[in-house]
Design a protein around this motif. Structure first.
Motif, PDB file in Angstrom:
ATOM      1  N   LEU A 104       0.817  -1.203   0.000  1.00 23.56           N
ATOM      2  CA  LEU A 104       0.000   0.000   0.000  1.00 23.56           C
ATOM      3  C   LEU A 104       0.855   1.259   0.000  1.00 23.56           C
ATOM      4  O   LEU A 104       0.414   2.312  -0.440  1.00 23.56           O
ATOM      5  N   LEU A 105       2.064   1.165   0.515  1.00 22.38           N
ATOM      6  CA  LEU A 105       2.965   2.311   0.601  1.00 22.38           C
ATOM      7  C   LEU A 105       3.841   2.320  -0.647  1.00 22.38           C
ATOM      8  O   LEU A 105       4.956   1.819  -0.652  1.00 22.38           O
ATOM      9  N   ARG A 106       3.339   2.903  -1.736  1.00 20.96           N
ATOM     10  CA  ARG A 106       4.048   2.800  -3.001  1.00 20.96           C
ATOM     11  C   ARG A 106       4.548   4.131  -3.545  1.00 20.96           C
ATOM     12  O   ARG A 106       5.050   4.190  -4.653  1.00 20.96           O
ATOM     13  N   THR A 107       4.398   5.210  -2.791  1.00 20.49           N
ATOM     14  CA  THR A 107       4.868   6.515  -3.223  1.00 20.49           C
ATOM     15  C   THR A 107       5.985   6.977  -2.295  1.00 20.49           C
ATOM     16  O   THR A 107       5.833   6.946  -1.085  1.00 20.49           O
ATOM     17  N   ARG A 108       7.094   7.407  -2.874  1.00 19.71           N
ATOM     18  CA  ARG A 108       8.223   7.889  -2.086  1.00 19.71           C
ATOM     19  C   ARG A 108       8.034   9.381  -1.835  1.00 19.71           C
ATOM     20  O   ARG A 108       7.823  10.158  -2.775  1.00 19.71           O
ATOM     21  N   ILE A 109       8.063   9.779  -0.562  1.00 17.75           N
ATOM     22  CA  ILE A 109       7.901  11.190  -0.206  1.00 17.75           C
ATOM     23  C   ILE A 109       9.140  11.660   0.544  1.00 17.75           C
ATOM     24  O   ILE A 109       9.888  10.858   1.106  1.00 17.75           O
ATOM     25  N   THR A 110       9.330  12.968   0.548  1.00 16.51           N
ATOM     26  CA  THR A 110      10.417  13.581   1.305  1.00 16.51           C
ATOM     27  C   THR A 110       9.786  14.494   2.345  1.00 16.51           C
ATOM     28  O   THR A 110       8.976  15.361   2.007  1.00 16.51           O
ATOM     29  N   VAL A 111      10.160  14.312   3.589  1.00 13.34           N
ATOM     30  CA  VAL A 111       9.661  15.148   4.681  1.00 13.34           C
ATOM     31  C   VAL A 111      10.745  16.173   5.002  1.00 13.34           C
ATOM     32  O   VAL A 111      11.910  15.821   5.192  1.00 13.34           O
ATOM     33  N   MET A 112      10.343  17.441   5.042  1.00 10.77           N
ATOM     34  CA  MET A 112      11.273  18.535   5.323  1.00 10.77           C
ATOM     35  C   MET A 112      10.913  19.164   6.662  1.00 10.77           C
ATOM     36  O   MET A 112       9.739  19.303   6.985  1.00 10.77           O
ATOM     37  N   GLN A 113      11.930  19.558   7.417  1.00  8.04           N
ATOM     38  CA  GLN A 113      11.704  20.226   8.692  1.00  8.04           C
ATOM     39  C   GLN A 113      12.323  21.621   8.650  1.00  8.04           C
ATOM     40  O   GLN A 113      13.337  21.832   7.984  1.00  8.04           O
ATOM     41  N   PRO A 114      11.721  22.590   9.346  1.00  8.44           N
ATOM     42  CA  PRO A 114      12.272  23.950   9.327  1.00  8.44           C
ATOM     43  C   PRO A 114      13.506  24.047  10.211  1.00  8.44           C
ATOM     44  O   PRO A 114      13.581  23.433  11.278  1.00  8.44           O
ATOM     45  N   ILE A 115      14.478  24.806   9.735  1.00 10.61           N
ATOM     46  CA  ILE A 115      15.667  25.092  10.542  1.00 10.61           C
ATOM     47  C   ILE A 115      15.874  26.600  10.528  1.00 10.61           C
ATOM     48  O   ILE A 115      15.580  27.275   9.541  1.00 10.61           O
ATOM     49  N   SER A 116      16.345  27.130  11.624  1.00  8.34           N
ATOM     50  CA  SER A 116      16.608  28.561  11.732  1.00  8.34           C
ATOM     51  C   SER A 116      18.105  28.799  11.686  1.00  8.34           C
ATOM     52  O   SER A 116      18.898  28.010  12.201  1.00  8.34           O
ATOM     53  N   GLY A 117      18.459  29.880  11.068  1.00 10.23           N
ATOM     54  CA  GLY A 117      19.872  30.257  10.981  1.00 10.23           C
ATOM     55  C   GLY A 117      19.992  31.764  10.899  1.00 10.23           C
ATOM     56  O   GLY A 117      19.002  32.493  10.952  1.00 10.23           O
ATOM     57  N   LYS A 118      21.218  32.228  10.781  1.00 11.88           N
ATOM     58  CA  LYS A 118      21.470  33.663  10.659  1.00 11.88           C
ATOM     59  C   LYS A 118      22.247  33.903   9.386  1.00 11.88           C
ATOM     60  O   LYS A 118      23.158  33.150   9.043  1.00 11.88           O
ATOM     61  N   ASP A 119      21.875  34.981   8.695  1.00 15.02           N
ATOM     62  CA  ASP A 119      22.619  35.339   7.494  1.00 15.02           C
ATOM     63  C   ASP A 119      23.820  36.210   7.874  1.00 15.02           C
ATOM     64  O   ASP A 119      24.100  36.415   9.059  1.00 15.02           O
ATOM     65  N   VAL A 120      24.519  36.736   6.895  1.00 13.80           N
ATOM     66  CA  VAL A 120      25.746  37.511   7.163  1.00 13.80           C
ATOM     67  C   VAL A 120      25.457  38.805   7.905  1.00 13.80           C
ATOM     68  O   VAL A 120      26.330  39.345   8.600  1.00 13.80           O
ATOM     69  N   ASN A 121      24.241  39.323   7.806  1.00 15.10           N
ATOM     70  CA  ASN A 121      23.878  40.556   8.515  1.00 15.10           C
ATOM     71  C   ASN A 121      23.355  40.290   9.922  1.00 15.10           C
ATOM     72  O   ASN A 121      23.051  41.221  10.646  1.00 15.10           O
ATOM     73  N   GLY A 122      23.206  39.026  10.290  1.00 24.41           N
ATOM     74  CA  GLY A 122      22.726  38.686  11.620  1.00 24.41           C
ATOM     75  C   GLY A 122      21.221  38.513  11.707  1.00 24.41           C
ATOM     76  O   GLY A 122      20.689  38.281  12.788  1.00 24.41           O
ATOM     77  N   ALA A 123      20.528  38.638  10.593  1.00 19.98           N
ATOM     78  CA  ALA A 123      19.079  38.456  10.586  1.00 19.98           C
ATOM     79  C   ALA A 123      18.742  36.962  10.626  1.00 19.98           C
ATOM     80  O   ALA A 123      19.453  36.135  10.057  1.00 19.98           O
ATOM     81  N   VAL A 124      17.674  36.637  11.313  1.00 17.84           N
ATOM     82  CA  VAL A 124      17.247  35.243  11.441  1.00 17.84           C
ATOM     83  C   VAL A 124      16.545  34.824  10.154  1.00 17.84           C
ATOM     84  O   VAL A 124      15.645  35.512   9.673  1.00 17.84           O
ATOM     85  N   THR A 125      16.973  33.708   9.603  1.00 20.88           N
ATOM     86  CA  THR A 125      16.360  33.177   8.384  1.00 20.88           C
ATOM     87  C   THR A 125      15.816  31.777   8.673  1.00 20.88           C
ATOM     88  O   THR A 125      16.310  31.073   9.550  1.00 20.88           O
ATOM     89  N   GLN A 126      14.790  31.405   7.924  1.00 23.78           N
ATOM     90  CA  GLN A 126      14.237  30.061   8.062  1.00 23.78           C
ATOM     91  C   GLN A 126      14.450  29.325   6.751  1.00 23.78           C
ATOM     92  O   GLN A 126      14.132  29.835   5.684  1.00 23.78           O
ATOM     93  N   ASP A 127      14.999  28.142   6.862  1.00 22.91           N
ATOM     94  CA  ASP A 127      15.247  27.310   5.692  1.00 22.91           C
ATOM     95  C   ASP A 127      14.682  25.923   5.972  1.00 22.91           C
ATOM     96  O   ASP A 127      14.228  25.635   7.082  1.00 22.91           O
ATOM     97  N   TRP A 128      14.697  25.054   4.970  1.00 23.05           N
ATOM     98  CA  TRP A 128      14.157  23.717   5.112  1.00 23.05           C
ATOM     99  C   TRP A 128      15.266  22.690   4.925  1.00 23.05           C
ATOM    100  O   TRP A 128      16.059  22.781   3.991  1.00 23.05           O
TER     101      TRP A 128
END
Length: 140
Positions: free
Chosen positions: A40-64
């Motif tokens: 019954l499980l015949r489709t491959r899926i990808t699960v992504m989770q949010p991660i927080s980081g900081k860019d070069v200016n120090g602003a908080v960014t959210q990526d997956w």
């Protein structure tokens, strides 16, 4: 004329099970015990989770980041057209069933065939712990 003992009959029935486990001594027990079949499980899926980081200016960014790749049963449940901000937008809802996993939550997203879905609800099968249902909406 050959007569078979009950043990021989049970062994023959067990060998017809798709998993060939000892618990599958009849087709009824097999349906009860082996309810979450891999077929019954015949489709491959990808699960992504949010991660927080900081860019070069120090602003908080959210990526997956990738949480994992799972086999799933994906079913399109409904589609809906609405008008938002004077534009017609479509909402697609799907139900995704995966093996029991308590680490999944509604902050994650799922990618199925290059379509991104936000997880709106996570429903665990707490009685038998066989599967987890994810109710998702397509990202537009």
């Amino acid at each position: 004329m050959l007569t078979e003992t009950a043990a021989q009959v049970n062994y023959q029935m067990a060998s017809t099970c798709h998993l060939r486990y000892w618990h599958c001594w009849s087709r009824f027990a097999c349906r009860w015990w082996c309810d979450m079949r891999a077929g019954l499980l015949r489709t491959r899926i990808t699960v992504m989770q949010p991660i927080s980081g900081k860019d070069v200016n120090g602003a908080v960014t959210q990526d997956w980041a990738e949480f994992g790749r799972l086999w799933a049963d994906v079913r399109n449940k409904s589609g809906l057209e609405t008008i938002k901000a004077d534009k017609v937008t479509g909402i697609v809802r799907v139900s995704i069933r995966v093996r029991y996993n308590t680490k999944l939550n509604n902050a994650m997203r799922v990618i199925v065939n290059n379509v991104i879905y936000n997880i709106k609800a996570v429903m665990h099968d707490v009685n038998s712990r066989e599967y987890t249902d994810l109710i998702c909406e397509a990202v537009t």
